[in-house]
Design an enzyme around this catalytic site. Structure first.
Site, mmCIF file in Angstrom:
data_model
loop_
_atom_site.group_PDB
_atom_site.id
_atom_site.type_symbol
_atom_site.label_atom_id
_atom_site.label_comp_id
_atom_site.label_asym_id
_atom_site.label_seq_id
_atom_site.Cartn_x
_atom_site.Cartn_y
_atom_site.Cartn_z
ATOM 1 N N LEU A 148 0.830 -1.200 0.000
ATOM 2 C CA LEU A 148 0.000 0.000 0.000
ATOM 3 C C LEU A 148 0.863 1.248 0.000
ATOM 4 C CD1 LEU A 148 -2.776 1.401 0.295
ATOM 5 C CD2 LEU A 148 -2.491 1.177 2.768
ATOM 6 N N HIS A 149 0.593 2.147 -0.936
ATOM 7 C CA HIS A 149 1.293 3.427 -0.986
ATOM 8 C C HIS A 149 0.373 4.496 -1.539
ATOM 9 C CE1 HIS A 149 2.222 1.376 -4.802
ATOM 10 N NE2 HIS A 149 2.396 2.570 -5.361
ATOM 11 N N LEU A 150 0.430 5.636 -0.894
ATOM 12 C CA LEU A 150 -0.363 6.783 -1.278
ATOM 13 C C LEU A 150 0.571 7.808 -1.908
ATOM 14 C CD1 LEU A 150 -3.311 8.344 0.239
ATOM 15 C CD2 LEU A 150 -1.326 9.816 0.349
#
Length: 140
Positions: free
Chosen positions: A99-101
């Site tokens: 997960l990466h924003l």
């Protein structure tokens, strides 16, 4: 478990792979994207190996969003952007299965259109480090 061992973002979190970190908490790390849409493009990741947003444990949700807000403010205050583009992919188009924003500095007329994300590069590691330092200065 083997997925986490081969994950580049887990290696960054562990300090095994170099990255220009701009924010660290007990649960999260934010660092400059090495292939930014625009200079100052930040990635926010949980320290724990989580693949997609639906997988994010409830105990991390508020901190993750609070850090995203801080980063969106930092690209304006620290880099002089007029605003930001904040996004994440879940599975499809997710280049790293962790997960990466994305928090991308934006300026009116910068040319970003729709969902096509052209990439740029830093002149060198010193320039990339300068962008990281400017962000850290407003985040500390």
């Amino acid at each position: 478990m083997s997925e986490a061992r081969s994950c580049v973002f887990c290696a960054i979190v562990a300090g095994e792979t170099e990255a220009d970190r701009v924010l660290e908490t007990e649960d999260l790390v934010a660092f400059l994207d090495q292939r930014p849409v625009f200079k100052g493009h930040v990635l926010l990741v949980p320290r724990e190996h989580v693949v997609t947003l639906p997988d994010l444990p409830a105990r991390l949700r508020d901190g993750f969003l609070a850090a995203a807000q801080r980063l969106a403010t930092a690209v304006v205050d620290g880099l002089g952007a007029q605003g930001s583009f904040v996004a994440m992919n879940n599975t499809v188009s997710q280049s790293v299965p962790h997960l990466h924003l994305h928090v991308v500095p934006r300026t009116k007329g910068d040319g970003l259109r729709g969902f096509f994300w052209p990439r740029t590069s830093y002149v060198d590691l010193a320039e990339r480090g300068e962008y990281a330092a400017r962000l850290r200065a407003v985040l500390e």
